[in-house]
Design a protein around this motif. Sequence first.
Motif, PDB file in Angstrom:
ATOM      1  N   LEU A  18       3.726   3.714  -6.619  1.00 55.83           N
ATOM      2  CA  LEU A  18       4.412   3.316  -5.391  1.00 55.83           C
ATOM      3  C   LEU A  18       3.494   2.335  -4.676  1.00 55.83           C
ATOM      4  CD1 LEU A  18       5.665   6.751  -3.955  1.00 55.83           C
ATOM      5  CD2 LEU A  18       7.072   4.947  -4.972  1.00 55.83           C
ATOM      6  N   GLY A  19       4.061   1.270  -4.139  1.00 53.14           N
ATOM      7  CA  GLY A  19       3.253   0.289  -3.430  1.00 53.14           C
ATOM      8  C   GLY A  19       2.965  -0.916  -4.305  1.00 53.14           C
ATOM      9  N   PRO A  20       2.516  -2.004  -3.664  1.00 54.16           N
ATOM     10  CA  PRO A  20       2.334  -3.276  -4.373  1.00 54.16           C
ATOM     11  C   PRO A  20       1.119  -3.287  -5.290  1.00 54.16           C
ATOM     12  CG  PRO A  20       1.621  -3.495  -2.094  1.00 54.16           C
ATOM     13  CD  PRO A  20       2.204  -2.109  -2.229  1.00 54.16           C
ATOM     14  N   SER A  21       1.225  -4.026  -6.393  1.00 53.04           N
ATOM     15  CA  SER A  21       0.129  -4.120  -7.358  1.00 53.04           C
ATOM     16  C   SER A  21      -1.078  -4.830  -6.759  1.00 53.04           C
ATOM     17  CB  SER A  21       0.600  -4.833  -8.623  1.00 53.04           C
ATOM     18  OG  SER A  21       1.062  -6.134  -8.288  1.00 53.04           O
ATOM     19  N   HIS A  22      -0.852  -5.664  -5.758  1.00 48.84           N
ATOM     20  CA  HIS A  22      -1.954  -6.425  -5.147  1.00 48.84           C
ATOM     21  C   HIS A  22      -2.623  -5.666  -3.999  1.00 48.84           C
ATOM     22  CE1 HIS A  22       0.498  -7.082  -1.620  1.00 48.84           C
ATOM     23  NE2 HIS A  22       1.476  -7.503  -2.393  1.00 48.84           N
ATOM     24  N   ALA A  23      -2.235  -4.405  -3.783  1.00 48.35           N
ATOM     25  CA  ALA A  23      -2.790  -3.623  -2.671  1.00 48.35           C
ATOM     26  C   ALA A  23      -4.313  -3.572  -2.738  1.00 48.35           C
ATOM     27  CB  ALA A  23      -2.220  -2.208  -2.688  1.00 48.35           C
ATOM     28  N   ALA A  24      -4.950  -3.579  -1.568  1.00 49.03           N
ATOM     29  CA  ALA A  24      -6.413  -3.560  -1.487  1.00 49.03           C
ATOM     30  C   ALA A  24      -6.984  -2.219  -1.942  1.00 49.03           C
ATOM     31  CB  ALA A  24      -6.846  -3.859  -0.055  1.00 49.03           C
ATOM     32  N   GLY A  54       1.966  -1.632   2.351  1.00 49.29           N
ATOM     33  CA  GLY A  54       1.656  -2.899   1.706  1.00 49.29           C
ATOM     34  C   GLY A  54       0.187  -3.068   1.361  1.00 49.29           C
ATOM     35  N   ARG A  55      -0.665  -2.170   1.874  1.00 44.84           N
ATOM     36  CA  ARG A  55      -2.105  -2.309   1.636  1.00 44.84           C
ATOM     37  C   ARG A  55      -2.640  -1.217   0.711  1.00 44.84           C
ATOM     38  NH1 ARG A  55      -4.945  -2.578   7.157  1.00 44.84           N
ATOM     39  NH2 ARG A  55      -3.470  -0.935   7.677  1.00 44.84           N
ATOM     40  N   VAL A  56      -1.771  -0.249   0.387  1.00 41.63           N
ATOM     41  CA  VAL A  56      -2.164   0.861  -0.488  1.00 41.63           C
ATOM     42  C   VAL A  56      -1.117   1.030  -1.576  1.00 41.63           C
ATOM     43  CG1 VAL A  56      -2.488   3.368  -0.612  1.00 41.63           C
ATOM     44  CG2 VAL A  56      -3.411   2.100   1.327  1.00 41.63           C
ATOM     45  N   ARG A  57      -1.577   1.286  -2.778  1.00 45.57           N
ATOM     46  CA  ARG A  57      -0.642   1.706  -3.825  1.00 45.57           C
ATOM     47  C   ARG A  57      -1.061   3.096  -4.255  1.00 45.57           C
ATOM     48  NH1 ARG A  57      -1.868  -1.306  -9.652  1.00 45.57           N
ATOM     49  NH2 ARG A  57      -4.095  -0.981  -9.475  1.00 45.57           N
ATOM     50  N   PHE A  58      -0.046   3.879  -4.608  1.00 39.75           N
ATOM     51  CA  PHE A  58      -0.255   5.278  -4.964  1.00 39.75           C
ATOM     52  C   PHE A  58       0.198   5.494  -6.391  1.00 39.75           C
ATOM     53  CE2 PHE A  58       1.591   9.607  -5.273  1.00 39.75           C
ATOM     54  CZ  PHE A  58       0.413  10.321  -5.155  1.00 39.75           C
ATOM     55  N   VAL A  59      -0.620   6.227  -7.141  1.00 36.26           N
ATOM     56  CA  VAL A  59      -0.340   6.515  -8.551  1.00 36.26           C
ATOM     57  C   VAL A  59      -0.359   8.027  -8.744  1.00 36.26           C
ATOM     58  CG1 VAL A  59      -1.168   6.203 -10.923  1.00 36.26           C
ATOM     59  CG2 VAL A  59      -1.485   4.368  -9.233  1.00 36.26           C
ATOM     60  N   TRP A  60       0.675   8.545  -9.411  1.00 39.56           N
ATOM     61  CA  TRP A  60       0.732   9.981  -9.745  1.00 39.56           C
ATOM     62  C   TRP A  60       0.458  10.151 -11.226  1.00 39.56           C
ATOM     63  CZ3 TRP A  60       1.533  14.913  -7.820  1.00 39.56           C
ATOM     64  CH2 TRP A  60       1.869  15.886  -8.761  1.00 39.56           C
TER      65      TRP A  60
END
Length: 178
Positions: A18-24, A54-60
Amino acid sequence: MAHLFELSQPVGGADHILGPSHAAVTVVEYGDFECPNCKQAAPAVKLLLQRFNGRVRFVWRNFPLEGVHPHALHAASAAEAASGQGKFWPMHDLLFENQNRLELAQLRRYAERLELDMARYDAEMDGERHLQRVRSHVESGERSGVRGTPAFFVNQRIQDVSFGMQRLFDAVEALLHK
């Protein structure tokens, strides 16, 4: 000095994201659908994504603790079956909402509720099609130092949340302001 555990398996296209691949900042959770602490963490993760939109992506990633949670492996497999039909996150949420009802027949009802192709779902569950993927998540977690759930990694480093999810928010905030 405490050893900092590093994420052994980089985030890739096969992950649930979830969230953008370019997230910081990237947060990876190794979780178990039958784990009460993972259920408690789920709303905090949603809040984290909203707060840092938009600044974080989350991976499960799946980390079923089979020794203590007898339905966790099947729940992880059901989530993977749903993923194959584009419904991972709705199934993820349903499994946590119904954490005390994760027997096979109940998992099948959740699949029906999400309008999955049931012939495909049944074939994949019966054939244990997703078992290897779940096991590979567990193995990568173990290589990364995961011992229990939920286990969070923030930009590749393990983040202790045993004293509360605020630690996760603080770690993300610190990285965003570097």
